[in-house]
Design an enzyme around this catalytic site. Sequence first.
Site, PDB file in Angstrom:
ATOM      1  CE1 TYR A  78      28.851  47.400  43.799  1.00 56.52           C
ATOM      2  CE2 TYR A  78      28.348  48.956  42.051  1.00 56.52           C
ATOM      3  CZ  TYR A  78      29.206  48.477  43.015  1.00 56.52           C
ATOM      4  OH  TYR A  78      30.430  49.098  43.209  1.00 56.52           O
TER       5      TYR A  78
ATOM      6  CB  ILE B  83      38.721  51.916  40.884  1.00 61.59           C
ATOM      7  CG1 ILE B  83      37.814  53.161  41.006  1.00 61.59           C
ATOM      8  CG2 ILE B  83      40.070  52.150  41.558  1.00 61.59           C
ATOM      9  CD1 ILE B  83      38.327  54.420  40.374  1.00 61.59           C
TER      10      ILE B  83
ATOM     11  NE  ARG C 114      40.038  41.379  49.243  1.00 62.37           N
ATOM     12  CZ  ARG C 114      39.121  41.194  48.296  1.00 62.37           C
ATOM     13  NH1 ARG C 114      39.445  41.327  47.040  1.00 62.37           N
ATOM     14  NH2 ARG C 114      37.885  40.875  48.612  1.00 62.37           N
TER      15      ARG C 114
ATOM     16  CB  ILE D  20      30.093  42.008  47.613  1.00 63.29           C
ATOM     17  CG1 ILE D  20      28.635  42.155  48.108  1.00 63.29           C
ATOM     18  CG2 ILE D  20      31.038  41.682  48.749  1.00 63.29           C
ATOM     19  CD1 ILE D  20      28.023  40.855  48.603  1.00 63.29           C
TER      20      ILE D  20
ATOM     21  CB  ALA E 127      32.974  46.753  53.256  1.00 65.53           C
TER      22      ALA E 127
END
Length: 240
Positions: free
Chosen positions: A147, A180, A12, A85, A83
């Site tokens: 993050y 992005i 994805r 989140i 990966a």
Amino acid sequence: MPRIAVVTGGTRGIGAAISEELHRAGYIVAPTYHGNDAVAKAFTAKTGAPHFKFDVGDFAACKDGLALIEAELGPVDILVNNAGITRDSFLHKMTPEQWGDVIHTNLNSVFNMSRLVIEGMRARGFGRIVSISSINGQAGQARQTNYSAAKAAIIGFTKALALESASKGITVNAIAPGYIDTDMVRAVPQEVLDKIIAKIPTRRLGKPEEIAHMVKFLISDEAAFANGATFTLNGGQYMA
Ligand code: NDP
């Protein structure tokens, strides 16, 4: 023999663009994912590349997942730690779960996966590790202490592992994308996104394929002298 590339979160968004680009370039690609089975199946139907499901933040799951990949495809030459989140909140409202989930998925994953492939790469005398950091790890971002901390840590990890591994034919680099056009960014409210785009000199979001092209370069033999670096791809939004 084609080289074997594992792309975490590779079914994805940016990861899918990387998987597709490497698949087209002749690599044997092993995209991984965590929960979105329908998207993973659609990705395989579209590309012919397989998919492997495990939680990259869980060391034991990574060990089992990589064992399966190596049994089916062969030893891993290339690892793309993609990966990731978000669990955004101001620090004064952030829960330990929001902090922990992001560190688990975005940072512990980089240790888990790199640790599990590095011994084989060292033994075989070749390896490429590319990890996806972020502009928000370089510049900081309100509501993203979790993050930003994880993405900044990837840059330090990359430098340290590059020093350890260079003599064994392994390069370790990071890419710090700006904003992005993926599900992650589409989750941002449009009015916030409009303000972000207004601050990007190119006046647009980046495309997942633009990150994929850089990955393809960094894993090539021609990129053997690129090591320990963070490549900033953000339309000029933050000039690191
Ligand atoms: P997406 O949300 O579109 O896709 C995330 C991918 O990561 C999915 O394949 C998802 O699997 C997988 N994933 C999430 N959690 C886990 C887990 N615990 N174990 C295994 N796989 C997991 O993200 P993007 O494509 O936007 O982002 C990719 C990377 O680029 C991330 O690291 C992100 O932080 C970074 N980045 C993104 C930017 C952007 O603007 N989009 C900017 C800068 C950096 P599933 O489909 O099963 O959920």
